[in-house]
Design an enzyme around this catalytic site. Sequence first.
Site, PDB file in Angstrom:
ATOM      1  N   THR A 274      26.687 -76.680 -49.850  1.00  0.00           N
ATOM      2  CA  THR A 274      26.118 -76.677 -51.209  1.00  0.00           C
ATOM      3  C   THR A 274      26.916 -75.779 -52.152  1.00  0.00           C
ATOM      4  OG1 THR A 274      24.695 -74.779 -50.767  1.00  0.00           O
ATOM      5  CG2 THR A 274      23.796 -76.947 -50.229  1.00  0.00           C
TER       6      THR A 274
ATOM      7  N   ASP B 169      40.778 -59.116 -56.287  1.00  0.00           N
ATOM      8  CA  ASP B 169      39.593 -59.117 -55.424  1.00  0.00           C
ATOM      9  C   ASP B 169      39.103 -57.685 -55.249  1.00  0.00           C
ATOM     10  OD1 ASP B 169      37.992 -58.919 -52.934  1.00  0.00           O
ATOM     11  OD2 ASP B 169      38.355 -61.064 -52.867  1.00  0.00           O
TER      12      ASP B 169
HETATM   13  N1  URA Z   1      35.264 -61.344 -57.289  1.00  0.00           N
HETATM   14  C1  URA Z   1      36.315 -60.495 -57.336  1.00  0.00           C
HETATM   15  O1  URA Z   1      36.424 -59.571 -56.537  1.00  0.00           O
HETATM   16  N2  URA Z   1      37.244 -60.705 -58.305  1.00  0.00           N
HETATM   17  C2  URA Z   1      37.163 -61.692 -59.198  1.00  0.00           C
HETATM   18  O2  URA Z   1      38.040 -61.797 -60.070  1.00  0.00           O
HETATM   19  C3  URA Z   1      36.063 -62.563 -59.125  1.00  0.00           C
HETATM   20  C4  URA Z   1      35.122 -62.372 -58.158  1.00  0.00           C
END
Ligand code: URA
Length: 209
Positions: free
Chosen positions: A108, A200
Site C-alpha cells: 500500500t 537522509d
Molecule cells: N527523510 C530524510 O531523511 N530526508 C529527506 O529529504 C526526506 C525524508
Amino acid sequence: MSKVYVFDHPLIQHKLTYIRDKHTGTKEFRELVEEVATLMAFEITRDLPLQEVEIETPVSKAKAKVIAGKKLGIIPILRAGIGMVDGILKLIPAAKVGHIGLYRDPETLKPVEYYVKLPTDVEERDFIVVDPMLATGGSAVEAIRALKKRGAKNIKFMCLIAAPEGVEAVQQAHPDVDIYIAALDEKLNDHGYIVPGLGDAGDRLFGTK
Ligand code: URA
C-alpha cells in the site's frame, strides 16, 4: 487550519546551514541537530503557562513566576527523531519521552505502526512530536494519528526542514496540530528527498551511510 511557524532566529539558521552541508561529518551533524533542537525548544515553549509564587530574595519578599507544572511529552518518530530528543530535554528535563516507529507497507506504500510506547498518562500531557524532516508527511500524519488514538489531545509537530507537500498533508489530516520548523524548502524530488534538504537525516545522524 493549523498554523506553521518558521523559526528564523539567526542562530538556528546559521547552524542549519552547516547541518545541510554535505561536508559536515557525523559527529558535528549530530551535535548541530541537538543544538538546533534546543533552540527550537526555547521557541516552542513560549506559550507555557506560568503561575505566581512567593519567594524571598536576599533583599525582600517578592512575587515571582514559575512554570505551572504543565506535563509535557516528547515523541520522536523512529529513527531520526531520536537525534532531537536530548537537545529538547536540556530545556525541559522533566518531560517524558515516548517513541513511535513506523514502516512503509510495500504494497500500500502507507506507513504502518510497528512500535508505540508512550507515557502512561497520555490524556494529561501536551505532546511535541519530533522528526528532523517533514517530507511527504506520511509518517508525521500517522504518528500523530497513533498518539490521538491513545488519548492525546494537545499536540505540536516540530521538525528541522519541511517540504510544502508535508506541511499540507499534516494540515489536512490534523488541522488542530501546529507545525514548527526551522526551514520550509522548495519541494520533494522523485525519490522523496527534500530539495535542497540535507539528505537522509537518519543516515547522517547515525553514520549509516
Ligand atoms: N527523510 C530524510 O531523511 N530526508 C529527506 O529529504 C526526506 C525524508
